[in-house]
Scaffold this active site. Structure first.
Site, PDB file in Angstrom:
ATOM      1  N   ASP A 193       0.725  -1.115   0.058  1.00  9.87           N
ATOM      2  CA  ASP A 193       0.070   0.214   0.111  1.00  9.87           C
ATOM      3  C   ASP A 193       0.850   1.240  -0.108  1.00  9.87           C
ATOM      4  O   ASP A 193       1.193   1.785   1.044  1.00  9.87           O
ATOM      5  CB  ASP A 193      -0.909   0.010   1.204  1.00  9.87           C
ATOM      6  CG  ASP A 193      -1.699   0.933   1.185  1.00  9.87           C
ATOM      7  OD1 ASP A 193      -2.222   1.483   0.121  1.00  9.87           O
ATOM      8  OD2 ASP A 193      -2.413   1.328   2.354  1.00  9.87           O
TER       9      ASP A 193
ATOM     10  N   GLU B   6      -6.480   5.005  -9.277  1.00 11.49           N
ATOM     11  CA  GLU B   6      -7.648   5.534  -8.647  1.00 11.49           C
ATOM     12  C   GLU B   6      -8.098   6.569  -9.590  1.00 11.49           C
ATOM     13  O   GLU B   6      -7.308   7.849  -9.969  1.00 11.49           O
ATOM     14  CB  GLU B   6      -7.323   6.191  -7.273  1.00 11.49           C
ATOM     15  CG  GLU B   6      -8.678   6.521  -6.671  1.00 11.49           C
ATOM     16  CD  GLU B   6      -8.649   6.143  -5.237  1.00 11.49           C
ATOM     17  OE1 GLU B   6      -9.596   6.717  -4.543  1.00 11.49           O
ATOM     18  OE2 GLU B   6      -7.771   5.828  -4.663  1.00 11.49           O
TER      19      GLU B   6
ATOM     20  N   LYS C  57      -9.630   1.898  -9.779  1.00  9.71           N
ATOM     21  CA  LYS C  57      -9.893   2.211  -8.385  1.00  9.71           C
ATOM     22  C   LYS C  57     -10.926   3.294  -8.124  1.00  9.71           C
ATOM     23  O   LYS C  57     -10.486   4.575  -8.721  1.00  9.71           O
ATOM     24  CB  LYS C  57      -8.510   2.284  -7.413  1.00  9.71           C
ATOM     25  CG  LYS C  57      -8.923   2.344  -6.095  1.00  9.71           C
ATOM     26  CD  LYS C  57      -7.468   2.271  -5.442  1.00  9.71           C
ATOM     27  CE  LYS C  57      -7.462   2.422  -3.873  1.00  9.71           C
ATOM     28  NZ  LYS C  57      -6.180   2.429  -3.395  1.00  9.71           N
TER      29      LYS C  57
ATOM     30  N   THR D 131     -13.009   1.424  -3.397  1.00 13.41           N
ATOM     31  CA  THR D 131     -12.267   1.704  -2.153  1.00 13.41           C
ATOM     32  C   THR D 131     -13.360   2.607  -1.433  1.00 13.41           C
ATOM     33  O   THR D 131     -14.388   2.816  -1.424  1.00 13.41           O
ATOM     34  CB  THR D 131     -11.191   2.448  -2.580  1.00 13.41           C
ATOM     35  OG1 THR D 131     -10.270   2.700  -1.518  1.00 13.41           O
ATOM     36  CG2 THR D 131     -11.223   3.921  -3.369  1.00 13.41           C
TER      37      THR D 131
ATOM     38  N   PHE E 108     -11.873  -0.596   4.650  1.00 14.28           N
ATOM     39  CA  PHE E 108     -10.809   0.261   5.370  1.00 14.28           C
ATOM     40  C   PHE E 108     -10.979  -0.180   6.700  1.00 14.28           C
ATOM     41  O   PHE E 108     -11.690   0.652   7.658  1.00 14.28           O
ATOM     42  CB  PHE E 108     -11.136   1.687   5.011  1.00 14.28           C
ATOM     43  CG  PHE E 108     -10.423   2.261   4.004  1.00 14.28           C
ATOM     44  CD1 PHE E 108     -10.321   1.420   2.915  1.00 14.28           C
ATOM     45  CD2 PHE E 108     -10.017   3.670   3.759  1.00 14.28           C
ATOM     46  CE1 PHE E 108      -9.540   1.806   1.536  1.00 14.28           C
ATOM     47  CE2 PHE E 108      -9.420   3.979   2.682  1.00 14.28           C
ATOM     48  CZ  PHE E 108      -9.135   3.276   1.312  1.00 14.28           C
TER      49      PHE E 108
END
Length: 312
Positions: A16, A88, A124, A148, A170
């Site tokens: 990440d 993203e 994303k 996400t 998350f």
């Protein structure tokens, strides 16, 4: 074996980070990025000349430069890993289905021009209703999506129903919310709302045969990560990967398809837009964290845009 080595036998470990050096060192299968991580990576002083050159090439168009940098980082990461990178979409588009689709198509075209196989890219986007509907369409075009900023079961249900490739619950942000609400400094994994949320989603998906993969994200501790050993994927920051690599403990599998099918069967649900909205209104965690998460990603992009404008 270290805790990390044991975990790798049960779960795909994803880095990440947008830091190329960290990815080269850690050698993960996949990597995820987001606007905050990309901004942090690009604002390092040694990137100033590269940013200035990019601004000149795009004639000062900040949005075009940020998109180009996003693709460049994705390509650089793919040179170092065997698997996929998550790229993203601009968080400002989170509530606009068609604009999200258009941006995703632009990104995929850019990756294609760079010679990147589409199977190695995950687009994303935030798990708003509009984002999920964009992903529903993109998946029919063989463009794989990672949803996400996922905090609630209703988001996970809608994502599975839309046939998305991957979701990123998350974990850490849910725990942060729990600590604030309950005024607690420490919460064991057995009582951790973030950990329990991922376990519930995983169980639901496996019981009903959904192909959508679950990737726990946003971890605060090694304890949280090990509590989800066996999850399809776990995306972990470099410092926590290093911590797991240094841990000499036995890791027990916490999740598996077999375990999930042995548990009480959860009812299969399909949500309309109205039902999704009602569930959102009843979910205090998502109500609080989803808009803040989107705003945070927009702020990170704005920070990068301001830096680029200053070096024109």
């Amino acid at each position: 074996m270290s805790a990390l080595q044991q975990l790798r036998t049960m779960t795909t470990i994803v880095a990440d980070t947008g830091n190329i050096a960290a990815i080269a060192r850690l050698k993960p299968i996949d990597a995820t990025t987001n606007p905050s991580l990309i901004t942090k990576a690009l604002l390092q002083p040694d990137n100033h000349a590269m940013l200035a050159d990019m601004m000149n090439r795009h004639q000062g168009d900040v949005d075009a430069v940020i998109d180009a940098l996003t693709i460049q980082i994705g390509c650089d990461i793919l040179q170092l890993i065997e698997g996929r990178v998550s790229t993203e979409v601009d968080a400002r588009l989170s509530y606009d289905t068609q604009a999200t689709i258009n941006k995703a198509l632009d990104f995929m075209a850019a990756y294609d021009r760079a010679g990147i196989d589409s199977e190695r890219v995950l687009i994303k986007m935030a798990a708003t209703w509009q984002g999920i509907e964009a992903a529903r369409y993109l998946e029919t075009q063989n463009i794989h999506c990672n949803l996400t900023l996922l905090f609630g079961q209703h988001q996970a249900i809608a994502c599975a129903d839309a046939g998305v490739t991957l979701i990123s619950p998350f974990v850490g942000r849910i725990l942060d919310w729990q600590k604030r609400q309950q005024n607690r400094q420490n919460v064991p994994a057995s009582d951790d709302m973030g950990v329990q949320s991922v376990k519930l989603i995983y169980q639901y998906y496996k019981q009903h045969g959904y192909k959508t993969q679950v990737m726990g994200a946003s971890f605060r501790s090694a304890e949280q990560i090990l509590a989800l050993a066996g999850c399809d994927l776990l995306t972990i920051a470099p410092n926590l990967i290093d911590e797991l690599a240094a841990m000499d403990i036995e890791v027990s599998r916490q999740l598996s398809p077999t375990m999930s099918t042995d548990m009480a069967i959860m009812n299969k649900v399909s949500l309309t837009h109205e039902q999704f909205s009602q569930a959102y209104q009843q979910d205090k965690v998502t109500q609080d964290l989803l808009p803040k998460g989107i705003d945070g990603f927009i702020s990170a992009r704005d920070e990068l845009a301001q830096t680029l404008a200053a070096i024109r």
